[in-house]
Design a protein around this motif. Structure first.
Motif, short mmCIF file in Angstrom:
data_model
loop_
_atom_site.label_atom_id
_atom_site.label_comp_id
_atom_site.label_asym_id
_atom_site.label_seq_id
_atom_site.Cartn_x
_atom_site.Cartn_y
_atom_site.Cartn_z
N ARG A 128 41.14 3.84 -4.81
CA ARG A 128 42.18 3.28 -4.09
C ARG A 128 43.23 4.40 -4.50
NH1 ARG A 128 43.14 -2.12 -5.12
NH2 ARG A 128 44.96 -1.83 -3.85
N GLN A 129 43.03 4.75 -5.51
CA GLN A 129 44.66 5.53 -6.71
C GLN A 129 44.00 6.86 -5.68
OE1 GLN A 129 43.40 5.07 -10.91
NE2 GLN A 129 44.41 3.07 -10.28
N VAL A 158 36.09 -0.62 -10.95
CA VAL A 158 36.79 0.59 -12.11
C VAL A 158 36.67 1.46 -10.95
CG1 VAL A 158 36.53 2.32 -13.97
CG2 VAL A 158 36.35 -0.35 -14.10
N LEU A 159 35.51 1.61 -9.99
CA LEU A 159 35.62 3.37 -9.12
C LEU A 159 36.61 2.39 -7.95
CD1 LEU A 159 34.28 5.88 -8.54
CD2 LEU A 159 32.16 4.31 -7.02
N THR A 160 36.39 1.13 -7.17
CA THR A 160 37.34 1.18 -6.65
C THR A 160 38.73 1.24 -7.13
OG1 THR A 160 35.58 -0.72 -6.25
CG2 THR A 160 38.16 -1.25 -4.97
N THR A 164 31.06 8.90 -16.70
CA THR A 164 31.68 7.80 -16.62
C THR A 164 31.26 7.24 -15.25
OG1 THR A 164 33.80 8.86 -17.58
CG2 THR A 164 34.56 7.69 -16.49
N ARG A 165 31.62 7.74 -14.44
CA ARG A 165 30.69 7.34 -12.58
C ARG A 165 29.73 6.79 -12.79
NH1 ARG A 165 29.15 9.63 -8.31
NH2 ARG A 165 29.80 11.55 -9.47
N ARG A 166 28.56 6.91 -13.33
CA ARG A 166 27.13 6.19 -13.67
C ARG A 166 26.59 5.95 -12.35
NH1 ARG A 166 27.68 1.26 -17.76
NH2 ARG A 166 29.01 2.68 -19.26
N GLY A 167 26.57 7.46 -11.58
CA GLY A 167 25.86 7.84 -10.46
C GLY A 167 26.54 7.07 -9.11
N GLY A 197 35.22 -7.15 -7.57
CA GLY A 197 34.14 -6.25 -6.83
C GLY A 197 34.23 -5.79 -6.49
N GLY A 198 33.51 -4.76 -5.58
CA GLY A 198 33.15 -3.35 -4.73
C GLY A 198 33.61 -3.09 -3.12
N ASP A 199 33.68 -4.32 -2.99
CA ASP A 199 34.19 -4.16 -1.66
C ASP A 199 36.22 -3.66 -1.25
OD1 ASP A 199 31.46 -4.00 -1.03
OD2 ASP A 199 31.87 -5.94 0.63
N PHE A 200 36.29 -2.92 -0.28
CA PHE A 200 38.22 -2.97 -0.86
C PHE A 200 38.90 -2.74 1.23
CE2 PHE A 200 36.29 1.00 -1.61
CZ PHE A 200 37.76 2.01 -0.83
N TYR A 201 40.18 -3.24 0.58
CA TYR A 201 40.62 -2.28 1.94
C TYR A 201 41.98 -1.88 1.34
CZ TYR A 201 42.19 -6.97 2.50
OH TYR A 201 43.28 -8.22 2.12
N ASP A 202 42.50 -1.44 2.14
CA ASP A 202 43.70 -0.46 2.08
C ASP A 202 44.18 -0.04 3.33
OD1 ASP A 202 46.41 -0.36 0.60
OD2 ASP A 202 45.39 0.65 -1.26
#
Length: 551
Positions: A376-377, A370-372, A407-410, A341-346
């Motif tokens: 992170r990268q 993908v945007l996540t 590519t990012r689609r806003g 999904g779109g939530d993340f932590y690092d």
């Protein structure tokens, strides 16, 4: 007004019953015979013991064994003979390859009339209607089951088991697995004996031994044909050895998406008729639906494989060990079996401490994931040149805005970015920058929950965005919780529509005040899961940090 009831005219006594045979001797028998001969039904008149007195022309043609003087009891017309034996007045049966239905009506003088009608065509039409309804019901049931087969194994099992016993006594599906190096035909077979279909792999020699199977795998259709046991050499293990020697074989391709998904082999034993034209049409229709289901399932399997690859790279990683810091993270995807999904932590170690990030990418599913991965990268790279949270947010913002919008689609992300600096006295200094994300919560040992306001604008949304930061010091026993809005916006409760909310979150944090980061995260996740009660929810991510060796 007085009504006069009109009686029979003078000299006409008895004429009102002239239509009943024998009740008016004045009626011309030839005329009565002509009337009876004009009827489409077979009419037989018999006396009290069942001896035939009269038959009309239709009866003579339909029941030539019966004529005046013949006794119905014991006659070759079994259905009428049995009717006299049982006293039945309504019978139906077979005679001379025709289906007949008879009704007996009493006449004057202890006589009776049998009205017999040929209902063969009616019976055939009714049988054809029942058969057609059965075909329709079969296709409807098959469509429902095939439509629910999202995995290849489910589609193959449905394709092999559904035809038995309605279409055949044995069903065999042969297919070529996509993505395999050996390109060896695989098969699944069902004969109705036992609950589990047999399956395995076969060489091309065995496939070639089944007439029409190689052609069906190439998309060619075949016709039903007898398959005596003398022609089955080499077909094992596809066909069992104990199959009825007198069998009929029908092979049909299973069209897929752009190529043949497999081939369906049906076998009827000698105990039932072979395949007629309508059977062949039904088998072709079923094979087409099964092929479409198998192709869809194979596509779904490919997507699952791709999603698992994404999952391995995008799921929150295991947290590193950072001297002087205790960490715990929690994650729930938005009711998605793919768990991305779109939530993340690092958490990224640095000299003398660490950087942490917790964010929420707009959107859901693979696109958000993908945007996540890009976020992170980018952080992994940018932290090599910048450790200050607010400045690092600005660099990340420029990097995301440089991605082509097509590519990012806003899409954009809200983000908390913090720098952790352990102190000699056991405390932990935290500098947090905000990019439009919910404020992190400070939980002290006494159970006081305080939001840490950092503000800021979403990252990668608009050029020139401003970002804010705040600095706090965590003492032993205190924790800082960063979380996404999926925690407070999780819907559940008695009606499944009420949000979990800030109040319930604060109350949960009070209950675990003074505990470890992992205990805090586990408690909140468990409460959110119980609140949702299995209902779908948004992505949930959280990260708790505190000084090491305390709580």
């Amino acid at each position: 007004m007085t009504r006069t009831r009109r009686g029979p005219a003078a000299g006409a006594t008895g004429r009102g019953r002239a239509g009943r045979l024998g009740s008016a001797p004045s009626v011309d028998p030839d005329l009565a015979r002509e009337l009876l001969d004009g009827l489409a039904e077979a009419v037989l008149i018999a006396d009290s013991v069942g001896q035939v007195l009269l038959v009309n022309a239709t009866a003579s043609a339909l029941l030539p064994e019966l004529h005046p003087g013949v006794a119905l009891p014991g006659s070759p017309v079994t259905m009428l003979s049995q009717a006299y034996a049982t006293g039945a007045d309504d019978v139906e049966g077979e005679h001379r390859d025709r289906r007949l239905r008879g009704i007996r009506r009493p006449l004057a003088g202890d006589r009776s009339a049998w009205y017999v009608r040929d209902v063969t065509d009616d019976h055939l039409r009714a049988e054809a209607l029942r058969t057609e309804r059965g075909r329709t019901d079969f296709l409807a049931q098959a469509g429902r089951r095939l439509g629910l087969a999202l995995q290849r194994e489910q589609a193959l099992q449905a394709a092999a088991t559904l035809p038995v016993p309605y279409l055949a006594d044995l069903a065999l599906v042969v297919y070529l697995p996509s993505g395999t190096v050996e390109y060896q035909p695989q098969w699944i077979r069902h004969s109705g004996h036992g609950s589990t279909p047999a399956l395995g792999a076969a060489g091309w020699d065995a496939v070639s031994a089944v007439p029409g199977l190689v052609e069906a795998l190439d998309g060619e259709t075949g016709v039903p044909r007898p398959w005596p046991v003398t022609e089955r050499g080499g077909a094992g293990p596809l066909i069992p050895d104990d199959l009825d020697p007198a069998a009929t074989l029908l092979v049909s391709p299973m069209p897929g998406a752009g190529r043949t998904a497999g081939a369906l082999v049906l076998v009827r034993t000698g105990a039932r008729d072979g395949f007629d034209r309508r059977d062949v049409e039904l088998v072709r229709e079923f094979a087409a639906r099964a092929g479409a289901a198998l192709a869809t399932a194979q596509l779904y399997d490919a997507q699952i494989h791709l999603a698992r690859v994404l999952q391995n790279s995008l799921l929150p990683p295991g947290l590193p060990a950072v001297g002087g810091v205790r960490l715990a993270g929690g994650y729930r995807a938005a009711g998605d079996s793919l768990r991305i999904g779109g939530d993340f932590y690092d958490v990224l170690p640095t000299d003398g401490g660490a950087l942490f990030a917790l964010g929420d990418v707009s959107g859901k599913g693979v696109g958000a994931a993908v945007l996540t991965g890009r976020v992170r990268q980018s952080l992994q790279t940018l932290r090599l040149v910048e450790h200050r949270p607010r400045e690092l947010l600005a660099l990340l913002d420029r990097a995301l805005l440089d991605i082509p919008d097509a590519t990012r689609r806003g899409q954009f992300t809200t983000l908390l970015l913090g720098a952790l600096h352990p102190e000699p006295d056991g405390g932990l200094r935290v500098r947090v920058a905000g990019g439009g994300h919910p404020a992190p919560l400070l939980v002290d040992a006494a159970g006081t929950v305080t939001p840490v306001q950092v503000g800021g604008m979403p990252v990668g949304a608009v050029p020139g965005a401003r970002f804010d930061e705040a600095e706090i010091r965590l003492r032993p026993g205190e924790l800082l919780l960063a979380r996404t809005d999926g925690v407070t916006e999780a819907r559940g409760g008695p009606h499944g529509t009420e949000m979990f909310g800030e109040r319930r979150l604060h109350r949960a944090l009070v209950e675990v005040a003074g505990s470890s980061p992992s205990a805090l995260v586990d408690r909140v996740l468990r409460l959110v899961d119980e609140w949702c009660g299995g209902h779908r929810h948004d992505d949930v991510a959280m990260l708790a940090v505190g000084p090491a060796g305390h709580g």
